[in-house]
Design a protein around this motif. Structure first.
Motif, PDB file in Angstrom:
ATOM      1  N   PHE A  33       7.216   1.905   0.997  1.00  0.00           N
ATOM      2  CA  PHE A  33       6.743   1.881  -0.387  1.00  0.00           C
ATOM      3  C   PHE A  33       7.609   0.978  -1.264  1.00  0.00           C
ATOM      4  O   PHE A  33       7.764   1.214  -2.446  1.00  0.00           O
ATOM      5  CB  PHE A  33       6.691   3.288  -0.997  1.00  0.00           C
ATOM      6  N   GLY A  34       8.239  -0.039  -0.680  1.00  0.00           N
ATOM      7  CA  GLY A  34       9.081  -0.954  -1.438  1.00  0.00           C
ATOM      8  C   GLY A  34      10.507  -0.492  -1.607  1.00  0.00           C
ATOM      9  O   GLY A  34      11.336  -1.200  -2.184  1.00  0.00           O
ATOM     10  N   GLY A  35      10.828   0.706  -1.129  1.00  0.00           N
ATOM     11  CA  GLY A  35      12.185   1.242  -1.240  1.00  0.00           C
ATOM     12  C   GLY A  35      12.794   1.460   0.120  1.00  0.00           C
ATOM     13  O   GLY A  35      12.110   1.411   1.149  1.00  0.00           O
ATOM     14  N   LYS A  36      14.093   1.705   0.165  1.00  0.00           N
ATOM     15  CA  LYS A  36      14.774   1.938   1.438  1.00  0.00           C
ATOM     16  C   LYS A  36      14.353   3.256   2.066  1.00  0.00           C
ATOM     17  O   LYS A  36      14.228   4.265   1.387  1.00  0.00           O
ATOM     18  CB  LYS A  36      16.292   1.940   1.229  1.00  0.00           C
ATOM     19  N   GLU A 112      -4.445   3.552  -5.936  1.00  0.00           N
ATOM     20  CA  GLU A 112      -5.642   3.190  -5.185  1.00  0.00           C
ATOM     21  C   GLU A 112      -5.409   2.043  -4.209  1.00  0.00           C
ATOM     22  O   GLU A 112      -6.352   1.559  -3.582  1.00  0.00           O
ATOM     23  CB  GLU A 112      -6.775   2.819  -6.151  1.00  0.00           C
ATOM     24  N   ALA A 113      -4.165   1.582  -4.085  1.00  0.00           N
ATOM     25  CA  ALA A 113      -3.871   0.500  -3.147  1.00  0.00           C
ATOM     26  C   ALA A 113      -3.931   1.025  -1.714  1.00  0.00           C
ATOM     27  O   ALA A 113      -3.616   2.183  -1.454  1.00  0.00           O
ATOM     28  CB  ALA A 113      -2.497  -0.093  -3.433  1.00  0.00           C
ATOM     29  N   CYS A 124     -14.598   5.617   5.304  1.00  0.00           N
ATOM     30  CA  CYS A 124     -15.923   5.192   5.784  1.00  0.00           C
ATOM     31  C   CYS A 124     -16.338   3.926   5.051  1.00  0.00           C
ATOM     32  O   CYS A 124     -17.365   3.892   4.387  1.00  0.00           O
ATOM     33  CB  CYS A 124     -16.946   6.301   5.600  1.00  0.00           C
ATOM     34  N   GLY A 125     -15.502   2.910   5.136  1.00  0.00           N
ATOM     35  CA  GLY A 125     -15.755   1.653   4.448  1.00  0.00           C
ATOM     36  C   GLY A 125     -14.484   1.151   3.813  1.00  0.00           C
ATOM     37  O   GLY A 125     -13.381   1.484   4.252  1.00  0.00           O
ATOM     38  N   SER A 126     -14.602   0.339   2.766  1.00  0.00           N
ATOM     39  CA  SER A 126     -13.409  -0.166   2.085  1.00  0.00           C
ATOM     40  C   SER A 126     -12.664   0.991   1.434  1.00  0.00           C
ATOM     41  O   SER A 126     -13.255   1.999   1.046  1.00  0.00           O
ATOM     42  CB  SER A 126     -13.789  -1.205   1.034  1.00  0.00           C
ATOM     43  N   LEU A 127     -11.363   0.834   1.289  1.00  0.00           N
ATOM     44  CA  LEU A 127     -10.513   1.909   0.784  1.00  0.00           C
ATOM     45  C   LEU A 127      -9.929   1.519  -0.566  1.00  0.00           C
ATOM     46  O   LEU A 127      -9.111   0.601  -0.664  1.00  0.00           O
ATOM     47  CB  LEU A 127      -9.381   2.200   1.781  1.00  0.00           C
ATOM     48  N   GLY A 128     -10.357   2.210  -1.631  1.00  0.00           N
ATOM     49  CA  GLY A 128      -9.802   1.972  -2.954  1.00  0.00           C
ATOM     50  C   GLY A 128      -9.864   0.519  -3.367  1.00  0.00           C
ATOM     51  O   GLY A 128     -10.876  -0.164  -3.198  1.00  0.00           O
ATOM     52  N   ASP A 129      -8.738   0.018  -3.866  1.00  0.00           N
ATOM     53  CA  ASP A 129      -8.637  -1.372  -4.299  1.00  0.00           C
ATOM     54  C   ASP A 129      -8.009  -2.248  -3.224  1.00  0.00           C
ATOM     55  O   ASP A 129      -7.555  -3.357  -3.517  1.00  0.00           O
ATOM     56  CB  ASP A 129      -7.804  -1.452  -5.590  1.00  0.00           C
ATOM     57  N   THR A 130      -7.938  -1.743  -1.994  1.00  0.00           N
ATOM     58  CA  THR A 130      -7.345  -2.432  -0.834  1.00  0.00           C
ATOM     59  C   THR A 130      -5.976  -3.009  -1.196  1.00  0.00           C
ATOM     60  O   THR A 130      -5.185  -2.341  -1.829  1.00  0.00           O
ATOM     61  CB  THR A 130      -8.303  -3.503  -0.269  1.00  0.00           C
ATOM     62  N   ARG A 131      -5.688  -4.253  -0.818  1.00  0.00           N
ATOM     63  CA  ARG A 131      -4.348  -4.801  -1.040  1.00  0.00           C
ATOM     64  C   ARG A 131      -4.160  -5.437  -2.418  1.00  0.00           C
ATOM     65  O   ARG A 131      -3.049  -5.866  -2.754  1.00  0.00           O
ATOM     66  CB  ARG A 131      -4.038  -5.860   0.024  1.00  0.00           C
ATOM     67  N   ALA A 132      -5.227  -5.497  -3.203  1.00  0.00           N
ATOM     68  CA  ALA A 132      -5.175  -6.218  -4.476  1.00  0.00           C
ATOM     69  C   ALA A 132      -4.073  -5.739  -5.434  1.00  0.00           C
ATOM     70  O   ALA A 132      -3.469  -6.557  -6.134  1.00  0.00           O
ATOM     71  CB  ALA A 132      -6.538  -6.146  -5.163  1.00  0.00           C
ATOM     72  N   ASN A 160      -0.323   1.118   6.622  1.00  0.00           N
ATOM     73  CA  ASN A 160      -0.969   2.386   6.956  1.00  0.00           C
ATOM     74  C   ASN A 160      -0.940   3.395   5.814  1.00  0.00           C
ATOM     75  O   ASN A 160      -1.251   4.571   6.006  1.00  0.00           O
ATOM     76  CB  ASN A 160      -0.354   3.012   8.206  1.00  0.00           C
ATOM     77  N   THR A 161      -0.563   2.943   4.626  1.00  0.00           N
ATOM     78  CA  THR A 161      -0.612   3.791   3.431  1.00  0.00           C
ATOM     79  C   THR A 161      -1.911   3.517   2.701  1.00  0.00           C
ATOM     80  O   THR A 161      -2.208   2.373   2.349  1.00  0.00           O
ATOM     81  CB  THR A 161       0.580   3.489   2.507  1.00  0.00           C
ATOM     82  N   LEU A 162      -2.702   4.573   2.449  1.00  0.00           N
ATOM     83  CA  LEU A 162      -4.048   4.398   1.919  1.00  0.00           C
ATOM     84  C   LEU A 162      -4.235   4.987   0.523  1.00  0.00           C
ATOM     85  O   LEU A 162      -5.222   4.689  -0.145  1.00  0.00           O
ATOM     86  CB  LEU A 162      -5.062   5.040   2.878  1.00  0.00           C
ATOM     87  N   HIS A 163      -3.308   5.824   0.093  1.00  0.00           N
ATOM     88  CA  HIS A 163      -3.432   6.445  -1.221  1.00  0.00           C
ATOM     89  C   HIS A 163      -2.085   7.088  -1.557  1.00  0.00           C
ATOM     90  O   HIS A 163      -1.423   7.653  -0.677  1.00  0.00           O
ATOM     91  CB  HIS A 163      -4.526   7.515  -1.202  1.00  0.00           C
ATOM     92  N   ILE A 164      -1.684   7.007  -2.835  1.00  0.00           N
ATOM     93  CA  ILE A 164      -0.416   7.605  -3.266  1.00  0.00           C
ATOM     94  C   ILE A 164      -0.630   8.414  -4.539  1.00  0.00           C
ATOM     95  O   ILE A 164      -1.147   7.898  -5.538  1.00  0.00           O
ATOM     96  CB  ILE A 164       0.663   6.531  -3.529  1.00  0.00           C
ATOM     97  N   ASN A 165      -0.238   9.678  -4.499  1.00  0.00           N
ATOM     98  CA  ASN A 165      -0.222  10.526  -5.694  1.00  0.00           C
ATOM     99  C   ASN A 165       1.229  10.809  -6.069  1.00  0.00           C
ATOM    100  O   ASN A 165       2.026  11.246  -5.221  1.00  0.00           O
ATOM    101  CB  ASN A 165      -0.925  11.857  -5.446  1.00  0.00           C
ATOM    102  N   LEU A 166       1.569  10.565  -7.322  1.00  0.00           N
ATOM    103  CA  LEU A 166       2.885  10.938  -7.846  1.00  0.00           C
ATOM    104  C   LEU A 166       2.768  12.358  -8.387  1.00  0.00           C
ATOM    105  O   LEU A 166       1.989  12.614  -9.308  1.00  0.00           O
ATOM    106  CB  LEU A 166       3.301   9.971  -8.949  1.00  0.00           C
ATOM    107  N   ILE A 167       3.527  13.298  -7.811  1.00  0.00           N
ATOM    108  CA  ILE A 167       3.386  14.697  -8.227  1.00  0.00           C
ATOM    109  C   ILE A 167       4.635  15.260  -8.913  1.00  0.00           C
ATOM    110  O   ILE A 167       4.563  16.326  -9.525  1.00  0.00           O
ATOM    111  CB  ILE A 167       2.994  15.597  -7.031  1.00  0.00           C
TER     112      ILE A 167
END
Length: 320
Positions: A33-36, A112-113, A124-132, A160-167
């Motif tokens: 996720f961009g971090g160590k 949504e990345a 089942c198809g494209s995922l969120g906003d893909t790599r954009a 392999n990361t398809l969705h991230i929720n900050l909780i």
């Protein structure tokens, strides 16, 4: 559709690099996720735990998060530049006004990345906003961070990361060796891809470090650790706040004189105690989604009766 075929992120779970607290950068370190990527700390000693104790409930370790997500902001102008050259793009100052703004907006971009592997069968198809969104999210990092971590390395860390929720997102006291940096504790709920027709939930906790640069707050460092769901229920005392303080601050450092008191407020726990000179302390913990209590910082009441952060390392007591 995808040009690269790379190793699954699951392999990274077993390779880790440094423990949380290290501030040295190394090009050979794994990124996530961009971090160590950091391993869970292994303590040098074990003690049996009474699982029937009223303070130690195994049930909590098997439950998923029920917390609402925090990264729910939408910046519509980002959609206009997705897929374009963002080399000279600058994140609007209004999204970086405070450290909390920066963190919420950064993870809102990433929510949504998706960066699936070629053999991904999740969805089942494209995922969120893909790599954009990734080039935009990368702009939330300071120039010095971008010099240490290239964009390609940053993008690869989301494989392999398809969705991230900050909780969870809470400002905590600074590191002893980096007092000038603003430090936030975060917890992430992540959906990761699979080569089977299903997605997998995973949870990570860590720290985001920020600094005021030219009037806005940029991210200067990040560190994340995966949460283990099958360790605390079966092994160890170190995952429970009260047991942790009794053993490390009491048995190891002989710092506790009398009883300890645990005060809970949501996922926050404070463990209070006194030493033989009647000095008052508390240790702050946050409880993760997997039920584990993570030590955040130490506090001691000063002569004016106010709590101030101190730095106590019980492992040094054990070595002595």
């Amino acid at each position: 559709m995808f040009k690269e075929k790379v190793v699954s992120l699951i392999a990274i779970f077993f390779i880790g690099s440094t423990i949380i607290g290290s501030c040295e950068e190394n090009k050979t370190e794994k990124l996530i996720f961009g971090g160590k990527y950091t391993k869970e700390i292994e303590l040098p000693k074990e003690k049996l735990v009474d699982n029937e104790d009223e303070y130690y409930s195994l049930e909590r370790f098997f439950r998923p998060s029920k917390l609402p997500i925090l990264n729910d902001k939408r910046e519509k102008t980002f959609y206009d530049i997705y897929g374009t050259d963002t080399t000279n793009y600058k994140i609007p100052d209004k999204l970086l006004k405070t450290p909390k703004d920066t963190i919420i907006n950064y993870f809102s971009v990433l929510r949504e990345a998706a960066n699936p592997l070629d053999d991904n069968k999740t969805g089942c198809g494209s995922l969120g906003d893909t790599r954009a969104p990734y080039p935009i999210a990368y702009k939330f990092l300071s120039d010095s961070y971008q010099k240490r971590v290239s964009y390609n390395e940053y993008l690869k860390s989301f494989e392999n990361t398809l969705h991230i929720n900050l909780i969870k997102a809470n400002q905590v006291g600074p590191d002893e060796n980096r007092p000038d940096l603003i430090k936030y504790f975060v917890e992430l709920e992540v959906i990761q891809g699979s080569n089977e027709p299903k997605g997998l939930f995973a949870y990570y906790y860590g720290y985001v470090y920020l600094k005021n640069i030219d009037g806005v707050y940029k991210i200067v460092d990040m560190k994340y650790t995966p949460e283990n769901y099958l360790c605390a229920p079966y092994h160890g005392w170190s995952y429970d706040a009260e047991s942790f303080v009794q053993i490390e601050y009491g048995d190891w450092c002989h710092l506790i004189d009398g009883d300890v008191k645990v005060v809970e407020d949501g996922y926050e726990k404070r463990v209070y105690f006194k030493d033989k000179n009647l000095n008052e302390y508390y240790v702050l913990f946050y409880q993760l989604t997997n039920g584990v209590d993570i030590k955040i910082s130490d506090y001691k009441k000063n002569k004016q009766g106010k709590w101030e952060q101190v730095y106590i390392n019980p492992e040094k007591c054990l070595k002595r």
